[in-house]
Design a protein around this motif. Structure first.
Motif, PDB file in Angstrom:
ATOM      1  N   CYS A  12     -12.763  13.036  14.430  1.00 39.20           N
ATOM      2  CA  CYS A  12     -12.901  14.419  14.891  1.00 39.20           C
ATOM      3  C   CYS A  12     -11.937  15.339  14.141  1.00 39.20           C
ATOM      4  O   CYS A  12     -12.273  16.484  13.815  1.00 39.20           O
ATOM      5  N   TYR A  13     -10.740  14.833  13.866  1.00 38.28           N
ATOM      6  CA  TYR A  13      -9.750  15.631  13.142  1.00 38.28           C
ATOM      7  C   TYR A  13     -10.243  16.016  11.757  1.00 38.28           C
ATOM      8  O   TYR A  13      -9.999  17.135  11.299  1.00 38.28           O
ATOM      9  N   LYS A  14     -10.948  15.115  11.082  1.00 41.15           N
ATOM     10  CA  LYS A  14     -11.509  15.461   9.768  1.00 41.15           C
ATOM     11  C   LYS A  14     -12.303  16.762   9.847  1.00 41.15           C
ATOM     12  O   LYS A  14     -12.183  17.643   8.993  1.00 41.15           O
ATOM     13  N   VAL A  15     -13.166  16.828  10.852  1.00 45.22           N
ATOM     14  CA  VAL A  15     -14.039  17.994  11.001  1.00 45.22           C
ATOM     15  C   VAL A  15     -13.214  19.236  11.316  1.00 45.22           C
ATOM     16  O   VAL A  15     -13.408  20.297  10.705  1.00 45.22           O
ATOM     17  N   ARG A  16     -12.281  19.122  12.247  1.00 44.60           N
ATOM     18  CA  ARG A  16     -11.443  20.277  12.597  1.00 44.60           C
ATOM     19  C   ARG A  16     -10.650  20.761  11.391  1.00 44.60           C
ATOM     20  O   ARG A  16     -10.461  21.966  11.192  1.00 44.60           O
ATOM     21  N   LEU A  17     -10.173  19.821  10.562  1.00 45.66           N
ATOM     22  CA  LEU A  17      -9.376  20.197   9.397  1.00 45.66           C
ATOM     23  C   LEU A  17     -10.209  20.966   8.388  1.00 45.66           C
ATOM     24  O   LEU A  17      -9.786  22.021   7.888  1.00 45.66           O
ATOM     25  N   LEU A  18     -11.406  20.476   8.067  1.00 48.54           N
ATOM     26  CA  LEU A  18     -12.238  21.209   7.105  1.00 48.54           C
ATOM     27  C   LEU A  18     -12.649  22.565   7.661  1.00 48.54           C
ATOM     28  O   LEU A  18     -12.619  23.571   6.932  1.00 48.54           O
ATOM     29  N   LEU A  19     -13.029  22.640   8.920  1.00 50.76           N
ATOM     30  CA  LEU A  19     -13.412  23.926   9.504  1.00 50.76           C
ATOM     31  C   LEU A  19     -12.241  24.898   9.463  1.00 50.76           C
ATOM     32  O   LEU A  19     -12.434  26.107   9.242  1.00 50.76           O
ATOM     33  N   ALA A  20     -11.017  24.400   9.643  1.00 50.53           N
ATOM     34  CA  ALA A  20      -9.840  25.268   9.533  1.00 50.53           C
ATOM     35  C   ALA A  20      -9.690  25.787   8.113  1.00 50.53           C
ATOM     36  O   ALA A  20      -9.422  26.973   7.895  1.00 50.53           O
ATOM     37  N   HIS A  21      -9.838  24.900   7.116  1.00 53.50           N
ATOM     38  CA  HIS A  21      -9.756  25.346   5.724  1.00 53.50           C
ATOM     39  C   HIS A  21     -10.794  26.413   5.421  1.00 53.50           C
ATOM     40  O   HIS A  21     -10.531  27.355   4.660  1.00 53.50           O
ATOM     41  N   THR A  77     -18.747  24.552  -1.557  1.00 54.44           N
ATOM     42  CA  THR A  77     -17.413  25.144  -1.485  1.00 54.44           C
ATOM     43  C   THR A  77     -16.498  24.419  -2.465  1.00 54.44           C
ATOM     44  O   THR A  77     -16.889  23.445  -3.105  1.00 54.44           O
ATOM     45  N   ARG A  78     -15.258  24.850  -2.539  1.00 52.48           N
ATOM     46  CA  ARG A  78     -14.289  24.225  -3.430  1.00 52.48           C
ATOM     47  C   ARG A  78     -13.937  22.807  -3.019  1.00 52.48           C
ATOM     48  O   ARG A  78     -13.281  22.081  -3.761  1.00 52.48           O
ATOM     49  N   TYR A  79     -14.376  22.381  -1.846  1.00 55.37           N
ATOM     50  CA  TYR A  79     -14.001  21.069  -1.326  1.00 55.37           C
ATOM     51  C   TYR A  79     -14.972  19.957  -1.719  1.00 55.37           C
ATOM     52  O   TYR A  79     -14.733  18.794  -1.394  1.00 55.37           O
ATOM     53  N   VAL A  80     -16.052  20.308  -2.414  1.00 51.97           N
ATOM     54  CA  VAL A  80     -16.968  19.316  -2.974  1.00 51.97           C
ATOM     55  C   VAL A  80     -17.169  19.657  -4.446  1.00 51.97           C
ATOM     56  O   VAL A  80     -17.556  20.782  -4.763  1.00 51.97           O
ATOM     57  N   PRO A  81     -16.921  18.714  -5.343  1.00 50.11           N
ATOM     58  CA  PRO A  81     -17.048  19.013  -6.775  1.00 50.11           C
ATOM     59  C   PRO A  81     -18.481  19.398  -7.158  1.00 50.11           C
ATOM     60  O   PRO A  81     -19.450  18.993  -6.509  1.00 50.11           O
ATOM     61  N   GLU A  82     -18.598  20.168  -8.235  1.00 54.66           N
ATOM     62  CA  GLU A  82     -19.914  20.518  -8.769  1.00 54.66           C
ATOM     63  C   GLU A  82     -20.431  19.444  -9.722  1.00 54.66           C
ATOM     64  O   GLU A  82     -21.636  19.224  -9.813  1.00 54.66           O
ATOM     65  N   ASP A  83     -19.535  18.788 -10.446  1.00 54.84           N
ATOM     66  CA  ASP A  83     -19.921  17.762 -11.413  1.00 54.84           C
ATOM     67  C   ASP A  83     -20.564  16.578 -10.691  1.00 54.84           C
ATOM     68  O   ASP A  83     -20.041  16.085  -9.677  1.00 54.84           O
ATOM     69  N   SER A  84     -21.675  16.092 -11.203  1.00 55.81           N
ATOM     70  CA  SER A  84     -22.431  15.050 -10.501  1.00 55.81           C
ATOM     71  C   SER A  84     -21.650  13.742 -10.397  1.00 55.81           C
ATOM     72  O   SER A  84     -21.731  13.043  -9.371  1.00 55.81           O
ATOM     73  N   ASP A 158     -10.329  13.558   0.154  1.00 54.50           N
ATOM     74  CA  ASP A 158      -8.948  13.515   0.635  1.00 54.50           C
ATOM     75  C   ASP A 158      -8.888  13.734   2.146  1.00 54.50           C
ATOM     76  O   ASP A 158      -8.158  13.035   2.849  1.00 54.50           O
ATOM     77  N   ILE A 159      -9.667  14.696   2.641  1.00 52.42           N
ATOM     78  CA  ILE A 159      -9.700  14.943   4.081  1.00 52.42           C
ATOM     79  C   ILE A 159     -10.147  13.694   4.820  1.00 52.42           C
ATOM     80  O   ILE A 159      -9.560  13.296   5.832  1.00 52.42           O
ATOM     81  N   SER A 160     -11.186  13.047   4.298  1.00 59.05           N
ATOM     82  CA  SER A 160     -11.737  11.861   4.942  1.00 59.05           C
ATOM     83  C   SER A 160     -10.690  10.764   5.088  1.00 59.05           C
ATOM     84  O   SER A 160     -10.546  10.162   6.158  1.00 59.05           O
ATOM     85  N   LEU A 161      -9.938  10.499   4.037  1.00 60.68           N
ATOM     86  CA  LEU A 161      -8.967   9.412   4.069  1.00 60.68           C
ATOM     87  C   LEU A 161      -7.621   9.812   4.661  1.00 60.68           C
ATOM     88  O   LEU A 161      -6.888   8.970   5.173  1.00 60.68           O
ATOM     89  N   PRO A 192      -3.201  25.097   1.802  1.00 61.61           N
ATOM     90  CA  PRO A 192      -3.405  26.308   2.604  1.00 61.61           C
ATOM     91  C   PRO A 192      -4.430  26.068   3.715  1.00 61.61           C
ATOM     92  O   PRO A 192      -5.461  25.447   3.495  1.00 61.61           O
ATOM     93  N   GLY A 193      -4.093  26.536   4.898  1.00 59.29           N
ATOM     94  CA  GLY A 193      -5.013  26.387   6.017  1.00 59.29           C
ATOM     95  C   GLY A 193      -4.923  25.053   6.729  1.00 59.29           C
ATOM     96  O   GLY A 193      -5.688  24.790   7.653  1.00 59.29           O
ATOM     97  N   HIS A 194      -3.975  24.199   6.316  1.00 60.91           N
ATOM     98  CA  HIS A 194      -3.837  22.888   6.949  1.00 60.91           C
ATOM     99  C   HIS A 194      -3.483  23.023   8.418  1.00 60.91           C
ATOM    100  O   HIS A 194      -2.676  23.870   8.800  1.00 60.91           O
ATOM    101  N   VAL A 195      -4.112  22.196   9.243  1.00 63.37           N
ATOM    102  CA  VAL A 195      -3.737  22.096  10.655  1.00 63.37           C
ATOM    103  C   VAL A 195      -3.436  20.631  10.953  1.00 63.37           C
ATOM    104  O   VAL A 195      -3.998  19.726  10.330  1.00 63.37           O
TER     105      VAL A 195
END
Length: 199
Positions: A12-21, A77-84, A158-161, A192-195
């Motif tokens: 659950c924290y993973k989700v809260r952290l990304l939503l905060a970012h 978003t910036r949290y998922v790379p564009e490169d395949s 990184d958020i996941s792990l 930035p935005g870390h909770v």
């Protein structure tokens, strides 16, 4: 949005952290990780597995599984790379988290710190600890000389792990022998935005 959540769950924290970012607002309904009696009442029709996190989007559609939720909100978003290739590497680490990391580190943490009956699991802890340290060894080796897990940029990998690694000590895991992981945890925690998990 409505997040069916457990305050102590790393998933659950993973989700809260990304939503905060991302600066996205949501409401929560907290569900106990110990007393599961209300899960059918709370989650029936939303998540066949009756697990948290389960998120209900503004249009009413439910979405479950923490890493799937991370991908849904992170993609574009910036949290998922564009490169395949880097996108595939991101998934690689998220699969690693679910198959080789969470079943050991998170499970021991639950048994020891939250089950309320740690004595029931005494005979099983050693085997799980072995698996958890194998996961930490793999992360340490990969992070040596790297800033983040994929492409030298902070991502949902990184958020996941981070979620369960940074509280591994709750289950008795010793992170002192893992300096690369320690430095990585500090970098993730200073984004930035870390909770925090207890925010």
């Amino acid at each position: 949005m409505l997040l069916y959540n457990s305050p102590v769950s790393g998933n659950c924290y993973k989700v809260r952290l990304l939503l905060a970012h991302l600066g996205l607002g949501y409401e929560t309904v907290d569900v106990s990780v110990v007393d599961r009696s209300r899960r059918p009442e709370l989650l029936s029709g939303l998540n066949p597995a009756l697990r948290v996190p389960t998120l209900v989007l503004d249009d009413g559609r439910p979405l479950a599984e923490s890493n799937a939720i991370l991908w849904y909100f992170g993609d574009g978003t910036r949290y998922v790379p564009e490169d395949s290739y880097e996108r595939a590497q991101t998934l690689q680490w998220m699969f690693f988290e679910q198959y080789s990391h969470e079943p050991y580190i998170a499970v021991v943490r639950f048994w020891v710190a939250y089950s309320g009956t740690p004595e029931r699991f005494v005979d099983q802890v050693a085997g799980k600890m072995t698996g958890g340290y194998a996961a930490l060894d793999a992360m340490e080796h990969h992070l040596e000389g790297r800033t983040f897990l994929v492409g030298e940029r902070y991502s949902i990998a990184d958020i996941s792990l981070y979620a369960y690694t940074h509280v591994a000590h709750d289950g008795g895991f010793d992170l002192e022998p893992y300096p690369a992981i320690g430095a990585w945890l500090d970098r993730v925690g200073s984004q930035p935005g870390h909770v925090t998990i207890d925010a």
